[in-house]
Design a protein around this motif. Sequence first.
Motif, mmCIF file in Angstrom:
data_model
loop_
_atom_site.group_PDB
_atom_site.id
_atom_site.type_symbol
_atom_site.label_atom_id
_atom_site.label_comp_id
_atom_site.label_asym_id
_atom_site.label_seq_id
_atom_site.Cartn_x
_atom_site.Cartn_y
_atom_site.Cartn_z
ATOM 1 N N THR A 118 37.728 19.213 33.644
ATOM 2 C CA THR A 118 36.831 18.065 33.492
ATOM 3 C C THR A 118 36.268 17.997 32.083
ATOM 4 N N LEU A 119 35.760 19.133 31.598
ATOM 5 C CA LEU A 119 35.173 19.186 30.259
ATOM 6 C C LEU A 119 36.218 18.842 29.199
ATOM 7 N N PHE A 120 37.410 19.423 29.335
ATOM 8 C CA PHE A 120 38.456 19.209 28.342
ATOM 9 C C PHE A 120 38.914 17.754 28.332
ATOM 10 N N ARG A 121 39.107 17.184 29.495
ATOM 11 C CA ARG A 121 39.549 15.785 29.549
ATOM 12 C C ARG A 121 38.480 14.834 29.005
ATOM 13 N N LYS A 122 37.232 15.144 29.292
ATOM 14 C CA LYS A 122 36.162 14.301 28.743
ATOM 15 C C LYS A 122 36.108 14.430 27.227
ATOM 16 N N ALA A 123 36.336 15.648 26.721
ATOM 17 C CA ALA A 123 36.341 15.852 25.271
ATOM 18 C C ALA A 123 37.453 15.044 24.626
ATOM 19 N N ILE A 124 38.605 14.993 25.260
ATOM 20 C CA ILE A 124 39.716 14.189 24.739
ATOM 21 C C ILE A 124 39.373 12.699 24.800
ATOM 22 N N VAL A 132 35.602 21.022 18.095
ATOM 23 C CA VAL A 132 35.863 22.434 18.338
ATOM 24 C C VAL A 132 35.126 22.842 19.604
ATOM 25 N N PHE A 133 35.515 23.986 20.154
ATOM 26 C CA PHE A 133 34.909 24.473 21.393
ATOM 27 C C PHE A 133 34.214 25.798 21.102
ATOM 28 N N LEU A 210 32.362 16.279 12.646
ATOM 29 C CA LEU A 210 32.708 17.457 13.442
ATOM 30 C C LEU A 210 31.787 17.565 14.656
ATOM 31 N N ASP A 211 32.394 17.607 15.848
ATOM 32 C CA ASP A 211 31.650 17.766 17.092
ATOM 33 C C ASP A 211 31.976 19.122 17.715
ATOM 34 N N VAL A 212 31.063 19.599 18.558
ATOM 35 C CA VAL A 212 31.302 20.854 19.263
ATOM 36 C C VAL A 212 31.043 20.667 20.749
ATOM 37 N N GLU A 213 31.950 21.205 21.552
ATOM 38 C CA GLU A 213 31.776 21.277 22.994
ATOM 39 C C GLU A 213 31.520 22.740 23.337
ATOM 40 N N LEU A 214 30.464 23.005 24.097
ATOM 41 C CA LEU A 214 30.101 24.380 24.407
ATOM 42 C C LEU A 214 30.634 24.794 25.778
ATOM 43 N N LEU A 215 31.243 25.976 25.807
ATOM 44 C CA LEU A 215 31.707 26.556 27.058
ATOM 45 C C LEU A 215 30.627 27.517 27.530
ATOM 46 N N ASP A 296 40.958 17.277 48.976
ATOM 47 C CA ASP A 296 39.609 17.289 48.412
ATOM 48 C C ASP A 296 39.344 18.596 47.681
ATOM 49 N N SER A 297 39.839 19.699 48.238
ATOM 50 C CA SER A 297 39.632 20.996 47.586
ATOM 51 C C SER A 297 40.431 21.082 46.299
ATOM 52 N N ILE A 298 41.628 20.489 46.283
ATOM 53 C CA ILE A 298 42.452 20.495 45.075
ATOM 54 C C ILE A 298 41.770 19.737 43.948
ATOM 55 N N GLU A 299 41.062 18.667 44.283
ATOM 56 C CA GLU A 299 40.387 17.867 43.271
ATOM 57 C C GLU A 299 39.393 18.699 42.478
ATOM 58 N N HIS A 300 38.850 19.747 43.121
ATOM 59 C CA HIS A 300 37.855 20.591 42.456
ATOM 60 C C HIS A 300 38.397 21.990 42.168
ATOM 61 N N HIS A 301 39.718 22.110 42.213
ATOM 62 C CA HIS A 301 40.380 23.365 41.875
ATOM 63 C C HIS A 301 40.003 23.764 40.445
ATOM 64 N N PRO A 302 39.534 25.021 40.236
ATOM 65 C CA PRO A 302 39.090 25.431 38.902
ATOM 66 C C PRO A 302 40.126 25.243 37.807
ATOM 67 N N MET A 303 41.413 25.286 38.135
ATOM 68 C CA MET A 303 42.427 25.133 37.111
ATOM 69 C C MET A 303 43.074 23.744 37.125
ATOM 70 N N LEU A 304 42.668 22.890 38.062
ATOM 71 C CA LEU A 304 43.271 21.557 38.117
ATOM 72 C C LEU A 304 42.273 20.458 37.897
ATOM 73 N N GLY A 305 41.038 20.655 38.309
ATOM 74 C CA GLY A 305 39.970 19.707 38.014
ATOM 75 C C GLY A 305 40.265 18.294 38.438
ATOM 76 N N LEU A 306 40.284 17.352 37.493
ATOM 77 C CA LEU A 306 40.359 15.923 37.791
ATOM 78 C C LEU A 306 41.788 15.393 37.882
ATOM 79 N N VAL A 307 42.727 16.189 38.336
ATOM 80 C CA VAL A 307 44.102 15.727 38.248
ATOM 81 C C VAL A 307 44.452 14.688 39.305
ATOM 82 N N GLN A 308 43.762 14.694 40.440
ATOM 83 C CA GLN A 308 44.144 13.798 41.512
ATOM 84 C C GLN A 308 44.040 12.336 41.115
ATOM 85 N N ASN A 309 45.122 11.609 41.366
ATOM 86 C CA ASN A 309 45.160 10.155 41.195
ATOM 87 C C ASN A 309 44.933 9.695 39.767
ATOM 88 N N GLU A 310 45.146 10.576 38.787
ATOM 89 C CA GLU A 310 44.982 10.154 37.390
ATOM 90 C C GLU A 310 46.348 9.883 36.769
#
Length: 310
Positions: A118-124, A132-133, A210-215, A296-310
């Motif tokens: 989610t964070l990465f896609r929003k940053a893009i 930078v992160f 230059l912007d920064v996204e914090l992890l 629904d669980s896949i939508e919030h999968h830590p490694m897949l995030g917002l992939v559903q229906n995109e």
Amino acid sequence: MKGIILAGGSGTRLYPSTNSVNKHLLAIYDKPMIYYPLSVLMLGGIREIMIISTPEDIGRFEEMLGDGSAFGIQIEYEVQREPKGIPQALTIAEEFIADDKVTLILADNIFFGHGFTTLFRKAIKNHRHATVFGYRVKDPERFGVVDFDHHQKVISIEEKPEHPKSDFAVTGLYIYDQQAVKLAKKLKPSKRGELEITDLNKQYLMRNQLDVELLGRGFTWMDAGTHESLFEATEFIRITQKRQGFKLACIEEIAYYLGYISKQALYEKGKAMEKNDYGQYLLEIADRKYTQQYWDSIEHHPMLGLVQNE
């Protein structure tokens, strides 16, 4: 948005393990190191990717990943004849980037955390010029360090400062606009004879671009460039996968959930590796009877995030 994975270098910090093999082909638990940065770009929705490596190793990456069509993406390859710094990847990939924006990731960097996609896609999506992160570390003097105010506006960025102004290291993940190649070409080598990525980022900072996204605390960033960090990364992946029941950076799984490959293609990939745990995992996914609760669980999968229906 184009993607670049820089998988060059001589891997001297991992000798003798890398005397005859590129470090990014070494296994981190159950998959090659290169799978981890590749999965990051795929999860970010990036489908045109260039892998840059040494003349001796580029063929090995191509043999492993092909043209990317098996994963529903496009992979090109280019040679870095001498390791002249991270910004060199941008100049090598000039024709590939063309007039597009680009995300550059170092091949020994591992990112994990619920919501990272989610964070990465929003940053893009919200990207303007350069992003930078930042990741909090206990020894910032070993890294490039980014300092920022309470509005998260970047104040400074320094390479391995003796007295760091913050404890946020700059990770090996960067997003750049169309200026990147032109600015990289203007850089001068540092005392160690390389172009420094910090110098490129400073060019953007001078332009207030230059912007920064914090992890934050929920994220893990690892640089698997030494024997110790390689072991730590392997153990982290092993424990996480064992306890949570899913695999990290499984590019076949990601391609399937993104809709890049069919269930039949996933099944065939699993069948080809059915004698090991990785192949059995792919077969399990291909054989699942999906329910709405599962999706629904896949939508919030830590490694897949917002992939559903995109």
